[in-house]
Design a protein around this motif. Sequence first.
Motif, PDB file in Angstrom:
ATOM      1  N   UNK A 157      50.030  41.224  48.192  1.00  0.00           N
ATOM      2  CA  UNK A 157      49.227  40.009  48.147  1.00  0.00           C
ATOM      3  C   UNK A 157      48.313  40.045  46.919  1.00  0.00           C
ATOM      4  N   UNK A 158      48.584  39.226  45.889  1.00  0.00           N
ATOM      5  CA  UNK A 158      47.774  39.274  44.665  1.00  0.00           C
ATOM      6  C   UNK A 158      46.297  38.971  44.895  1.00  0.00           C
ATOM      7  N   UNK A 159      46.006  38.068  45.829  1.00  0.00           N
ATOM      8  CA  UNK A 159      44.616  37.713  46.099  1.00  0.00           C
ATOM      9  C   UNK A 159      43.839  38.914  46.634  1.00  0.00           C
ATOM     10  N   UNK A 160      44.459  39.633  47.584  1.00  0.00           N
ATOM     11  CA  UNK A 160      43.815  40.832  48.110  1.00  0.00           C
ATOM     12  C   UNK A 160      43.728  41.916  47.045  1.00  0.00           C
ATOM     13  N   UNK A 161      44.752  41.977  46.202  1.00  0.00           N
ATOM     14  CA  UNK A 161      44.750  42.964  45.134  1.00  0.00           C
ATOM     15  C   UNK A 161      43.572  42.791  44.201  1.00  0.00           C
ATOM     16  N   UNK A 162      43.282  41.561  43.821  1.00  0.00           N
ATOM     17  CA  UNK A 162      42.147  41.293  42.931  1.00  0.00           C
ATOM     18  C   UNK A 162      40.822  41.498  43.656  1.00  0.00           C
ATOM     19  N   UNK A 163      40.791  41.105  44.918  1.00  0.00           N
ATOM     20  CA  UNK A 163      39.560  41.178  45.697  1.00  0.00           C
ATOM     21  C   UNK A 163      39.070  42.616  45.852  1.00  0.00           C
ATOM     22  N   UNK A 164      40.004  43.551  46.014  1.00  0.00           N
ATOM     23  CA  UNK A 164      39.640  44.943  46.284  1.00  0.00           C
ATOM     24  C   UNK A 164      39.607  45.808  45.026  1.00  0.00           C
ATOM     25  N   UNK A 165      39.734  45.190  43.871  1.00  0.00           N
ATOM     26  CA  UNK A 165      39.731  45.950  42.620  1.00  0.00           C
ATOM     27  C   UNK A 165      38.288  46.154  42.139  1.00  0.00           C
ATOM     28  N   UNK A 166      37.905  47.382  41.790  1.00  0.00           N
ATOM     29  CA  UNK A 166      36.546  47.612  41.268  1.00  0.00           C
ATOM     30  C   UNK A 166      36.279  46.747  40.039  1.00  0.00           C
ATOM     31  N   UNK A 167      35.078  46.166  39.930  1.00  0.00           N
ATOM     32  CA  UNK A 167      34.776  45.250  38.817  1.00  0.00           C
ATOM     33  C   UNK A 167      34.988  45.862  37.436  1.00  0.00           C
ATOM     34  N   UNK A 168      34.606  47.126  37.254  1.00  0.00           N
ATOM     35  CA  UNK A 168      34.774  47.745  35.939  1.00  0.00           C
ATOM     36  C   UNK A 168      36.250  47.884  35.591  1.00  0.00           C
TER      37      UNK A 168
END
Length: 245
Positions: free
Chosen positions: A186-197
């Motif tokens: 799920x790309x949306x979840x992938x981006x959501x859980x990615x550390x900001x840095x």
Amino acid sequence: MRALTKGRYCARAADNEFDIVRSQRLRHHAFLNGDGSIADVDAFDSHCTHILVEDTATGALVSSFRLMIISCGDEIDKSYSAQYYDLRAMQALGGPLLEVGRFCIKLGQNDPDILRLALGAITIFVDENKIKMLFGCSSFAGINGNAYIDTFSMLRDYYLAPKRWLPEVKASNIFSFAAPLKRKPNPQLGKQHMPPLLRTYLLMGGRVSDHAVVDEEMNTMHVFTGLEVCAIPTVRKQLLRAIRV
């Protein structure tokens, strides 16, 4: 490195031992949820330049990280990351290289200017020292790799490092995401859980290892992340240097 100010924040290099202790205490607070009284210390601290981001209104430390210059790829084993990753492929790289480590933001501080200012400080350091590549470990909270499976799948599908410097496995406890999943991530979840840095590095052209190292002592997982300065888009470089004004 000269001090850099944006909005209510200022980034500067540590001036003394007390500054370094403040940074180490923030690290323990951010990574291990400590109360700020205990310092996170290791043998690499004495070889690094420590950067502090402070709230100019209160003097509070809101972010910190450390920078270690590696003069060339032949000296890559001196880095913190080399404890956990087989970096022999990077020995063929030119230099100098810059390891960005222990990057943390105080819990509850969500102002995007903090990260912007930190990146501006790194940009100054890169330009002043003619750095060719940045690298380090991007941290994920906790040690359950399955909680980040969508993010790891995105990294595998779109952001793996080129073979000429792709890190190999060295640590005994890893979470591999080299093999495809049976289900579609799920790309949306992938981006959501990615550390900001990490997200910022990827937007600039960063690439990662094909596995995460599980660090039970720090209750974290980390993924090797590298960014060749020549790969950063021109517009992005202009934006980063604009922060310096």
